[in-house]
Design a protein around this motif. Structure first.
Motif, short mmCIF file in Angstrom:
data_model
loop_
_atom_site.label_atom_id
_atom_site.label_comp_id
_atom_site.label_asym_id
_atom_site.label_seq_id
_atom_site.Cartn_x
_atom_site.Cartn_y
_atom_site.Cartn_z
N TYR A 47 4.47 -4.36 1.83
CA TYR A 47 5.76 -4.85 2.28
C TYR A 47 6.76 -5.02 1.14
O TYR A 47 7.96 -4.84 1.35
N LEU A 48 6.27 -5.31 -0.05
CA LEU A 48 7.17 -5.32 -1.20
C LEU A 48 7.74 -3.91 -1.41
O LEU A 48 8.94 -3.74 -1.60
N ALA A 49 6.86 -2.92 -1.35
CA ALA A 49 7.27 -1.54 -1.62
C ALA A 49 8.25 -1.02 -0.57
O ALA A 49 9.28 -0.45 -0.93
N ARG A 53 11.24 -4.16 -3.18
CA ARG A 53 11.24 -5.43 -3.91
C ARG A 53 10.10 -5.43 -4.92
O ARG A 53 8.98 -5.06 -4.60
N ASP A 54 10.34 -5.87 -6.09
CA ASP A 54 9.34 -6.07 -7.14
C ASP A 54 8.29 -4.96 -7.13
O ASP A 54 7.10 -5.19 -6.94
N LEU A 55 8.76 -3.74 -7.36
CA LEU A 55 7.89 -2.58 -7.25
C LEU A 55 6.78 -2.55 -8.30
O LEU A 55 5.69 -2.05 -8.02
N ASP A 56 7.02 -3.11 -9.48
CA ASP A 56 5.95 -3.19 -10.48
C ASP A 56 4.81 -4.06 -9.99
O ASP A 56 3.64 -3.71 -10.12
N ARG A 60 0.88 -2.91 -9.07
CA ARG A 60 -0.31 -3.56 -9.65
C ARG A 60 -1.25 -4.05 -8.55
O ARG A 60 -2.47 -3.85 -8.63
N MET A 61 -0.70 -4.68 -7.53
CA MET A 61 -1.55 -5.19 -6.45
C MET A 61 -2.20 -4.04 -5.69
O MET A 61 -3.39 -4.11 -5.37
#
Length: 75
Positions: A47-49, A53-56, A60-61
């Motif tokens: 959901y970040l991707a 949002r906060d792609l780094d 990592r996750m």
């Protein structure tokens, strides 16, 4: 005690009504309560991707879940 794993089904409900910040807060709480919660890590990364949002952090996750579930054909 509050079971943060039980929050996982709630997250898509928040996302469906575009309350992403609330959903992201629940994901972070779930992961803080259990750093090995791969379901929360994977879903949060996704959901970040998709919301750019906060792609780094998402990368990592996601990489961790793929590494730890390398035998899972659904990963």
């Amino acid at each position: 005690p509050h079971n943060h794993r039980s929050n996982i089904p709630v997250h898509p409900a928040y996302q469906s009504v575009e309350q992403l910040d609330s959903a992201f807060t629940y994901y972070e709480r779930s992961i803080e309560a259990n750093h090995d919660n791969l379901l929360a890590l994977n879903n949060y990364a996704y959901y970040l991707a998709v919301n750019n949002r906060d792609l780094d952090k998402a990368e990592r996750m996601s990489a961790r879940t793929v590494l730890e579930e390398s035998e899972n054909v659904n990963s």
